[in-house]
Design a protein around this motif. Structure first.
Motif, PDB file in Angstrom:
ATOM      1  N   LEU A 253      13.088  11.334  11.767  1.00 46.84           N
ATOM      2  CA  LEU A 253      12.048  10.470  11.197  1.00 46.84           C
ATOM      3  C   LEU A 253      12.673   9.230  10.559  1.00 46.84           C
ATOM      4  O   LEU A 253      12.169   8.112  10.707  1.00 46.84           O
ATOM      5  N   SER A 254      13.787   9.420   9.846  1.00 46.87           N
ATOM      6  CA  SER A 254      14.482   8.281   9.239  1.00 46.87           C
ATOM      7  C   SER A 254      15.009   7.331  10.302  1.00 46.87           C
ATOM      8  O   SER A 254      14.889   6.104  10.182  1.00 46.87           O
ATOM      9  N   ALA A 255      15.604   7.896  11.348  1.00 51.14           N
ATOM     10  CA  ALA A 255      16.143   7.052  12.422  1.00 51.14           C
ATOM     11  C   ALA A 255      15.034   6.256  13.098  1.00 51.14           C
ATOM     12  O   ALA A 255      15.203   5.081  13.431  1.00 51.14           O
ATOM     13  N   ARG A 256      13.885   6.873  13.289  1.00 58.23           N
ATOM     14  CA  ARG A 256      12.758   6.164  13.902  1.00 58.23           C
ATOM     15  C   ARG A 256      12.291   5.033  12.983  1.00 58.23           C
ATOM     16  O   ARG A 256      11.999   3.927  13.451  1.00 58.23           O
ATOM     17  N   ALA A 257      12.238   5.301  11.695  1.00 58.12           N
ATOM     18  CA  ALA A 257      11.828   4.259  10.748  1.00 58.12           C
ATOM     19  C   ALA A 257      12.784   3.069  10.801  1.00 58.12           C
ATOM     20  O   ALA A 257      12.353   1.906  10.788  1.00 58.12           O
ATOM     21  N   GLU A 267       5.420  -1.840   9.028  1.00 58.97           N
ATOM     22  CA  GLU A 267       4.257  -1.075   8.571  1.00 58.97           C
ATOM     23  C   GLU A 267       4.152   0.255   9.317  1.00 58.97           C
ATOM     24  O   GLU A 267       3.770   1.269   8.751  1.00 58.97           O
ATOM     25  N   GLU A 268       4.509   0.224  10.590  1.00 60.15           N
ATOM     26  CA  GLU A 268       4.511   1.448  11.387  1.00 60.15           C
ATOM     27  C   GLU A 268       5.659   2.362  10.966  1.00 60.15           C
ATOM     28  O   GLU A 268       5.548   3.591  11.033  1.00 60.15           O
ATOM     29  N   ALA A 269       6.754   1.754  10.509  1.00 55.28           N
ATOM     30  CA  ALA A 269       7.929   2.530  10.107  1.00 55.28           C
ATOM     31  C   ALA A 269       7.704   3.272   8.795  1.00 55.28           C
ATOM     32  O   ALA A 269       8.253   4.359   8.578  1.00 55.28           O
ATOM     33  N   LEU A 270       6.887   2.687   7.910  1.00 57.27           N
ATOM     34  CA  LEU A 270       6.754   3.218   6.552  1.00 57.27           C
ATOM     35  C   LEU A 270       6.307   4.682   6.510  1.00 57.27           C
ATOM     36  O   LEU A 270       6.900   5.488   5.770  1.00 57.27           O
ATOM     37  N   ARG A 275       7.542  10.299   5.211  1.00 56.10           N
ATOM     38  CA  ARG A 275       7.512  11.694   5.648  1.00 56.10           C
ATOM     39  C   ARG A 275       8.911  12.310   5.560  1.00 56.10           C
ATOM     40  O   ARG A 275       9.058  13.473   5.163  1.00 56.10           O
ATOM     41  N   ALA A 276       9.937  11.535   5.909  1.00 57.93           N
ATOM     42  CA  ALA A 276      11.314  12.037   5.817  1.00 57.93           C
ATOM     43  C   ALA A 276      11.658  12.389   4.372  1.00 57.93           C
ATOM     44  O   ALA A 276      12.279  13.429   4.098  1.00 57.93           O
ATOM     45  N   VAL A 277      11.249  11.553   3.435  1.00 53.52           N
ATOM     46  CA  VAL A 277      11.503  11.822   2.018  1.00 53.52           C
ATOM     47  C   VAL A 277      10.734  13.060   1.559  1.00 53.52           C
ATOM     48  O   VAL A 277      11.258  13.899   0.815  1.00 53.52           O
ATOM     49  N   ALA A 278       9.489  13.197   2.015  1.00 54.95           N
ATOM     50  CA  ALA A 278       8.688  14.363   1.630  1.00 54.95           C
ATOM     51  C   ALA A 278       9.322  15.659   2.123  1.00 54.95           C
ATOM     52  O   ALA A 278       9.311  16.684   1.422  1.00 54.95           O
TER      53      ALA A 278
END
Length: 700
Positions: A253-257, A267-270, A275-278
Motif C-alpha cells: 500500500l505504501s509503495a502504491r502511494a 489525492e488517489e495516493a492518500l 490505510r498502510a498506517v492503519a
C-alpha cells in the motif's frame, strides 16, 4: 476422513501427538479439535497453545497467533523455541521492542538454539541496531555455515550497514548453496538496484517471483527497481500482481502511494498511505510515506506530524524519516528549525550520510574544516561499499560545499565524477532528442495551430512558468505566489502525464482533424485541471512551474485557452552551470554532461523561437532573470499586469512568503534579491570548455 476425538481416555502427550500429526498432514480442523480437547482437560497447556498459535499464524491471524504464543510462553517450563517463535510473530506485527525481548529471552534460555539467534539478529536488524544484529547473525553463520538462509540474513545486515562489499558476497553465497532460493534472489535484486545495476536487479527480482509466486518481498523489490528507473506505471503493474493475493499488505500500500504521488495522483495516493498506517501504526515507512503524500497536497502541518512520528519509531526507516522531516521544515521556510532537526538527528544517527548531505544543502559552508565535508569525503573514499545513492548525493554535496568555500578544483573534481556516474545510469540520446523536438515543432506549425484553436477547455486558473531548469523559475513563482489570489504548486508532472495519456506525442496531434480535436482537446484540458485543482487551495490561480513544459507549450493554448505562460530566461552559461552542479530529484537526463547540456540548451532556444511565432500574443510573456534581479518591482508589476490581477505589495516581499518550496532553489527564494549569481560562470570558465564550445562562447 478421520473421525473426531472419541471419549476414550488419552494422555495429554498422546493427544498432543495426534494434534501435531493432523497438523503436519494438513488436517487443520482435526488438529484444532485435539488441541481444544487438551485445553479442556488442562486449561492453558503450553504445547497446545503453541500449536494453536502456529495454526493462527498460518491462516493469517497474527493477533490471535501472538495471543496464543504469549500464553504458551507464560508456562514455567515452556521451551525456548516458544519465545523464539513469539519473537518472530512480534516482528511480523511491527512490535520490534517486544520481539527483541522475546528473542533475548529465548537465547538466554538456550544459547544453542540457532533459530533464536537468527530471530534476534533479524529483529535487531529491523530495529536499526545493526552492530548487535551483525554479531548475532555471524554467530548463526558460524553455527550453520551450510544453511543458505543464514548467509541471506547476514547479507541484509551488511547492506543496512552500507557494507555492500560484504552484502553481495553473502547473498551470492546463499545462492551458491541454493540456486533456487527465492528470498536471496529478491534481496540481491534490491542490493543491485541500490547500486544502479537495474537490469541485473530486474532479472533477480523476476527470478524470485518465478521461484516463489507468493513471495511478497520479491514484488516489492521489483517495484523498487522500477521506482528507481522512474518507470512508475511498471511499479503499479508489479503491485497489481502482488495485489492479486495480498491486497492489504502495508508495504505494498505504501509503495502504491509513492508511485501514485510521482504520477501526480496524490489525492488517489492518500487513502493507500492512510490505510498502510492503519494496518501498521508502528511502521516508520508507512508514516513517512503518508507524510510525503500530505506534503505534496500542501497539508504541511499534518505532514510534519507524520514525519515526526516516523522519526521516533524503531526501525531502519527512522533515519530517512528524520531527514524527510528536516527537509519539510526547510521547504516550509523554517530554516532554523530544520538545521536544529538535522543537528538532533545526527546525535541519533552519527554515521548518517543523508543527514550530512541535507545539512550541506541547507546552509552555506564556510570552512574547509567543516565536519560534514570530512564525513562525505570519507563516504566517497569507501567506494562500492556504499550505495550508489549515497555516493552520488555525496559527490554533488561536496561540489556545492567546495564552491561555497571558493575551491573550484575540488568542487569540479567531485562534480565531474558525480555527473559521469549519473550519466552512465540514464538513457539519453541528444540526436534522438533533437529529432523528437523538431518533430514537435513541425506538428505545431502556424497553420495547424490556427486549425485547432478555440476547441479546448476555457479557464484562466493555470499559470505555466517554463524554461530551462535553474533559469529563475522558482524566483518568479515565489513572486507570483505572494499575491493573495495565486497558489504556487511547484513543479508538476501533470501536463506531461496529460499529454502522454492522450497517445504518442506529437503523432497524436498531427493526426487530429478539427472534428476529432473538438473531442480530444477539451478532454485533455479537463484531465489537466482535474490533476491540479486540488493543489490550488481554493485560490483562483495556480502556478505550475515545471520548466520542461516548454516542450509542450504549443499544446497549452489548444487544450487550455485562457491559460498564461511565462518564459523564464537566464544567461545560457549560468543556467547550464547551475544545472551541472545539481543532482535533480526528477528526470533531467541532458544535465549530466557539459557538451550535452550545451546541445540541449540550443535546442531549447530553437523551440522557444518557434513558440514566439505561433503562440497567441496574449498567452506568452518572457522574463529575464537578470532583469528581475536588477529591478524586481518593474518586472513583478509587468507579470501581475500580464495575469490581469490587481497589484499587491506582497509580491515585493516574496522572501517572507511561508509557502512550501520543493526545488533546488529553496534556500535562495527565502532571501531578498541578490546579484552574486549573475555572470557566475566566468570564475569557472576553465572547467566548462565542452559547454562553452557547444554554445559558441569563448572563455574570455
Amino acid at each position: 476422513m478421520a473421525s473426531p476425538p472419541s471419549q476414550q481416555t488419552l494422555s495429554v502427550q498422546d493427544a498432543l501427538g495426534r494434534a501435531y500429526g493432523h497438523w503436519n498432514a494438513g488436517q487443520a480442523d482435526q488438529a484444532e479439535q485435539w488441541c481444544q480437547r487438551v485445553l479442556a482437560a488442562w486449561p492453558g497447556q503450553a504445547d497446545a497453545m503453541h500449536l494453536l498459535g502456529l495454526m493462527a499464524h498460518a491462516y493469517g491471524n497474527l493477533d490471535l497467533a501472538i495471543s496464543h504464543l504469549r500464553q504458551a510462553c507464560m508456562a514455567p517450563r515452556a521451551p525456548a523455541v516458544y519465545s523464539s517463535n513469539l519473537a518472530e510473530m512480534y516482528r511480523q506485527k511491527g512490535m520490534l521492542a517486544e520481539g527483541e525481548e522475546a528473542a533475548q529471552r529465548a537465547v538466554s534460555m538456550d544459547p544453542s538454539l540457532v533459530s533464536a539467534w537468527s530471530n534476534l539478529g533479524i529483529l535487531l536488524q529491523e530495529s536499526g541496531k545493526l552492530e548487535r544484529s551483525l554479531e548475532c547473525l555471524q554467530r548463526v553463520v558460524a553455527l550453520t555455515p551450510e544453511a543458505p538462509e543464514t548467509h541471506n540474513n547476514l547479507g541484509n545486515t551488511w547492506r543496512l550497514l552500507n557494507r555492500l562489499d560484504q552484502a553481495e558476497p553473502s547473498y551470492r553465497k546463499a545462492l551458491e548453496l541454493n540456486p533456487s532460493y527465492a528470498e536471496a534472489h529478491s534481496n540481491l535484486a534490491f542490493l543491485l538496484s541500490s547500486q544502479g545495476r537495474y537490469d541485473n536487479a530486474y532479472a533477480h527480482a523476476q527470478r524470485a517471483i518465478e521461484l516463489s509466486p507468493r513471495l511478497i518481498d520479491a514484488y516489492l523489490n521489483l517495484a523498487e527497481v522500477e521506482m528507481s528507473r522512474e518507470r512508475y506505471s511498471e511499479v503499479l503493474r508489479a503491485l497489481d500482481m502482488l495485489n492479486a493475493f495480498a491486497p492489504q499488505h502495508p508495504a505494498a500500500l505504501s509503495a502504491r502511494a509513492k508511485a501514485l504521488k510521482q504520477l501526480e495522483r496524490a489525492e488517489e495516493a492518500l487513502p493507500f498511505a492512510r490505510r498502510a498506517v492503519a494496518l501498521m501504526p508502528r511502521s516508520a515507512d508507512a508514516h513517512s510515506t503518508l507524510a510525503s503524500v500530505l506534503a505534496h497536497l500542501g497539508q504541511t502541518e499534518e505532514a510534519l506530524a507524520s514525519a515526526e512520528r516516523a522519526a521516533k519509531l524503531p526501525g531502519t526507516k527512522a533515519e530517512e524519516a528524520t531527514v524527510s522531516r528536516g527537509t519539510m521544515l526547510l521547504e516550509a521556510g523554517r530554516k532554523e528549525e530544520a538545521l536544529t532537526a538535522f543537528e538532533e538527528a545526527l546525535v541519533v544517527f552519527p554515521n548518517s550520510m543523508q543527514i550530512r548531505i541535507a545539512r550541506i544543502e541547507a546552509r552555506s559552508v564556510e570552512s574547509g574544516d567543516d565536519a560534514d565535508i570530512a564525513a562525505l569525503e570519507g563516504c566517497v573514499a569507501e567506494g562500492d561499499r556504499r550505495t550508489q545513492s549515497d555516493l552520488l548525493s555525496a559527490r554533488f554535496a561536496l561540489g556545492k560545499a567546495y564552491l561555497d568555500i571558493k575551491n573550484p578544483e575540488r568542487a569540479f573534481h567531485h562534480l565531474n565524477i558525480g555527473n559521469r556516474t549519473k550519466r552512465t545510469a540514464i538513457q539519453f540520446d541528444a540526436r534522438q532528442t533533437e529529432r523528437w523536438m523538431m518533430d514537435v515543432l513541425d506538428a505545431c506549425s502556424p497553420e495547424r495551430m490556427a486549425t485547432l484553436s478555440g476547441l479546448g477547455t476555457p479557464g484562466s486558473m493555470p499559470i505555466f512558468i517554463v524554461g530551462m531548469p535553474r533559469s529563475g523559475t522558482t524566483l518568479i513563482e515565489q513572486i507570483l505566489s505572494s499575491h493573495p489570489q495565486v497558489t504556487g504548486a511547484g513543479e508538476l508532472a501533470a501536463l506531461r502525464l496529460t499529454v502522454e495519456s492522450a497517445g504518442a506525442f506529437p503523432a497524436s496531434l498531427r493526426s487530429l482533424t478539427r472534428e476529432s480535436a473538438s473531442v480530444l482537446l477539451p478532454k485533455m484540458g479537463q484531465d489537466y485541471l482535474k490533476r491540479v485543482a486540488p493543489l490550488a487551495q481554493g485560490r483562483p490561480y495556480l502556478v505550475d512551474k515545471m520548466p520542461g513544459n516548454f516542450l509542450y507549450a504549443g499544446l497549452i493554448p489548444l487544450i487550455l485557452p485562457g491559460a498564461r505562460i511565462i518564459h523564464s530566461r537566464r544567461d545560457a552559461v549560468d543556467t547550464c552551470l547551475s544545472c551541472y552542479t545539481k543532482l535533480f530529484g526528477g528526470s533531467q537526463p541532458f544535465a549530466y554532461d557539459l557538451a550535452e547540456l550545451g546541445i540541449f540548451y540550443r535546442l531549447y532556444e530553437r523551440m522557444m523561437d518557434h513558440w514566439r511565432k505561433v503562440l497567441p500574443a496574449d498567452s506568452l510573456i518572457e522574463v529575464d532573470y537578470e532583469a528581475v534581479v536588477d529591478d524586481i518591482e518593474t518586472e513583478a508589476r509587468r507579470m501581475i499586469e500580464f495575469l490581469g490581477l490587481p497589484w499587491d505589495d506582497a509580491c515585493l516581499e516574496f522572501h517572507k512568503n511561508r509557502r512550501v518550496v520543493r526545488t533546488a532553489s529553496v534556500n535562495q527564494v527565502r532571501q531578498p534579491i541578490y546579484k552574486s549569481s549573475k555572470g557566475r560562470w566566468t570564475a569557472y570558465a576553465s572547467y566548462l570548455e565542452p559547454l562553452l564550445a557547444e554554445l559558441g562562447i569563448s572563455k574570455q
